[in-house]
Scaffold this active site. Sequence first.
Site, PDB file in Angstrom:
ATOM      1  N   GLU A 166      15.619   3.004  -6.973  1.00 36.30           N
ATOM      2  CA  GLU A 166      15.112   4.058  -7.864  1.00 36.30           C
ATOM      3  C   GLU A 166      14.433   3.365  -9.045  1.00 36.30           C
ATOM      4  O   GLU A 166      14.967   2.380  -9.575  1.00 36.30           O
ATOM      5  CB  GLU A 166      16.316   4.891  -8.352  1.00 36.30           C
ATOM      6  CG  GLU A 166      15.983   5.975  -9.371  1.00 36.30           C
ATOM      7  CD  GLU A 166      17.258   6.678  -9.869  1.00 36.30           C
ATOM      8  OE1 GLU A 166      18.394   6.257  -9.488  1.00 36.30           O
ATOM      9  OE2 GLU A 166      17.121   7.636 -10.644  1.00 36.30           O
ATOM     10  N   TYR A 193       5.516   6.546 -21.040  1.00 35.79           N
ATOM     11  CA  TYR A 193       5.225   6.009 -19.706  1.00 35.79           C
ATOM     12  C   TYR A 193       4.204   4.881 -19.703  1.00 35.79           C
ATOM     13  O   TYR A 193       3.937   4.298 -18.649  1.00 35.79           O
ATOM     14  CB  TYR A 193       4.747   7.156 -18.794  1.00 35.79           C
ATOM     15  CG  TYR A 193       5.744   8.295 -18.733  1.00 35.79           C
ATOM     16  CD1 TYR A 193       7.053   8.061 -18.314  1.00 35.79           C
ATOM     17  CD2 TYR A 193       5.398   9.582 -19.114  1.00 35.79           C
ATOM     18  CE1 TYR A 193       7.984   9.081 -18.283  1.00 35.79           C
ATOM     19  CE2 TYR A 193       6.326  10.617 -19.079  1.00 35.79           C
ATOM     20  CZ  TYR A 193       7.613  10.365 -18.663  1.00 35.79           C
ATOM     21  OH  TYR A 193       8.538  11.375 -18.631  1.00 35.79           O
ATOM     22  N   ARG A 212      16.737   9.185 -23.755  1.00 33.52           N
ATOM     23  CA  ARG A 212      15.918  10.374 -24.011  1.00 33.52           C
ATOM     24  C   ARG A 212      16.798  11.631 -24.052  1.00 33.52           C
ATOM     25  O   ARG A 212      17.976  11.538 -24.370  1.00 33.52           O
ATOM     26  CB  ARG A 212      14.825  10.463 -22.934  1.00 33.52           C
ATOM     27  CG  ARG A 212      13.913   9.226 -22.948  1.00 33.52           C
ATOM     28  CD  ARG A 212      12.820   9.295 -21.901  1.00 33.52           C
ATOM     29  NE  ARG A 212      11.911  10.403 -22.164  1.00 33.52           N
ATOM     30  CZ  ARG A 212      10.986  10.834 -21.291  1.00 33.52           C
ATOM     31  NH1 ARG A 212      10.867  10.252 -20.115  1.00 33.52           N
ATOM     32  NH2 ARG A 212      10.197  11.840 -21.610  1.00 33.52           N
ATOM     33  N   ASN A 270      10.259   6.706  -7.467  1.00 33.71           N
ATOM     34  CA  ASN A 270      10.331   7.314  -8.796  1.00 33.71           C
ATOM     35  C   ASN A 270      10.284   8.821  -8.573  1.00 33.71           C
ATOM     36  O   ASN A 270       9.216   9.381  -8.351  1.00 33.71           O
ATOM     37  CB  ASN A 270       9.166   6.878  -9.695  1.00 33.71           C
ATOM     38  CG  ASN A 270       9.326   7.444 -11.102  1.00 33.71           C
ATOM     39  OD1 ASN A 270      10.083   8.392 -11.310  1.00 33.71           O
ATOM     40  ND2 ASN A 270       8.615   6.884 -12.062  1.00 33.71           N
ATOM     41  N   HIS A 317      12.219   4.052 -12.806  1.00 33.12           N
ATOM     42  CA  HIS A 317      11.688   4.926 -13.856  1.00 33.12           C
ATOM     43  C   HIS A 317      10.897   4.081 -14.837  1.00 33.12           C
ATOM     44  O   HIS A 317      11.357   2.994 -15.231  1.00 33.12           O
ATOM     45  CB  HIS A 317      12.813   5.636 -14.617  1.00 33.12           C
ATOM     46  CG  HIS A 317      13.640   6.511 -13.743  1.00 33.12           C
ATOM     47  ND1 HIS A 317      13.212   7.754 -13.324  1.00 33.12           N
ATOM     48  CD2 HIS A 317      14.848   6.312 -13.168  1.00 33.12           C
ATOM     49  CE1 HIS A 317      14.134   8.284 -12.538  1.00 33.12           C
ATOM     50  NE2 HIS A 317      15.135   7.427 -12.421  1.00 33.12           N
ATOM     51  N   ALA A 337      11.040  14.170 -12.600  1.00 29.81           N
ATOM     52  CA  ALA A 337      12.084  15.099 -13.061  1.00 29.81           C
ATOM     53  C   ALA A 337      13.032  15.527 -11.939  1.00 29.81           C
ATOM     54  O   ALA A 337      14.158  15.958 -12.209  1.00 29.81           O
ATOM     55  CB  ALA A 337      11.437  16.328 -13.702  1.00 29.81           C
ATOM     56  N   PRO A 397       6.895  14.355  -8.974  1.00 33.69           N
ATOM     57  CA  PRO A 397       6.016  15.264  -9.694  1.00 33.69           C
ATOM     58  C   PRO A 397       5.506  14.720 -11.029  1.00 33.69           C
ATOM     59  O   PRO A 397       6.234  14.035 -11.747  1.00 33.69           O
ATOM     60  CB  PRO A 397       6.892  16.503  -9.928  1.00 33.69           C
ATOM     61  CG  PRO A 397       8.288  16.027  -9.781  1.00 33.69           C
ATOM     62  CD  PRO A 397       8.239  14.909  -8.780  1.00 33.69           C
ATOM     63  N   ASN A 398       4.272  15.044 -11.304  1.00 30.42           N
ATOM     64  CA  ASN A 398       3.572  14.736 -12.560  1.00 30.42           C
ATOM     65  C   ASN A 398       3.158  13.273 -12.691  1.00 30.42           C
ATOM     66  O   ASN A 398       2.456  12.916 -13.641  1.00 30.42           O
ATOM     67  CB  ASN A 398       4.407  15.163 -13.790  1.00 30.42           C
ATOM     68  CG  ASN A 398       4.698  16.644 -13.777  1.00 30.42           C
ATOM     69  OD1 ASN A 398       3.769  17.449 -13.706  1.00 30.42           O
ATOM     70  ND2 ASN A 398       5.961  17.022 -13.809  1.00 30.42           N
ATOM     71  N   ARG A 441      -0.654  11.079 -19.322  1.00 31.68           N
ATOM     72  CA  ARG A 441       0.577  11.796 -19.652  1.00 31.68           C
ATOM     73  C   ARG A 441       1.486  10.946 -20.536  1.00 31.68           C
ATOM     74  O   ARG A 441       1.940   9.880 -20.128  1.00 31.68           O
ATOM     75  CB  ARG A 441       1.299  12.125 -18.346  1.00 31.68           C
ATOM     76  CG  ARG A 441       2.627  12.792 -18.513  1.00 31.68           C
ATOM     77  CD  ARG A 441       3.384  12.842 -17.180  1.00 31.68           C
ATOM     78  NE  ARG A 441       4.673  13.445 -17.369  1.00 31.68           N
ATOM     79  CZ  ARG A 441       5.735  13.198 -16.609  1.00 31.68           C
ATOM     80  NH1 ARG A 441       5.648  12.360 -15.594  1.00 31.68           N
ATOM     81  NH2 ARG A 441       6.883  13.779 -16.869  1.00 31.68           N
TER      82      ARG A 441
END
Length: 147
Positions: free
Chosen positions: A98, A23, A107, A74, A100, A77, A10-11, A18
């Site tokens: 995985e 990112y 964070r 990825n 990111h 969230a 998502p996103n 964003r």
Amino acid sequence: MATILLLSGPNLNLLGERDPEQYGATTLDELVAIAAEAAAKRGHDVEHLQSNHEGALVDAIHSARGRCAAIVFNPGAFSHYAYALTDALATYDGVKIEVHLSNPYAREAWRRHSVISPVVDGTIAGLRAAGYRLAVEAAATLLEERA
Ligand code: DQA
């Protein structure tokens, strides 16, 4: 030649606009191109799916079973709480990486736990767009080791 499924949660469709501090400015299309180029160098191809919906990502993992040799994921969230993705990945016996863009461990506290990490071969985090190239290279290396 193997197919590597690149899955984006998502996103991530908003990358480029964003939160570039976290990112970077690279768009999702550009990340897919980076991954495809890295895969081609190792003789593989990349299929990509982005979804903002957990169930669509579960379906994509199921459809990769017996068809795609590796998944580079990825989960956005969903990484932090989506146990249906944990269970889906546990049913997939190909290579799983995985990735990111940001470093979730540097964070907010809620980002410091991944429910995905226990069911993947490895995780690459915090290296922005370069992480996508490295994730595909890691998948290709594990595929060679398993061949
Ligand atoms: C992310 C990190 C997650 O915490 C966040 O929710 C994202 C992107 C990353 O690529 O850094 O959407 O997975």
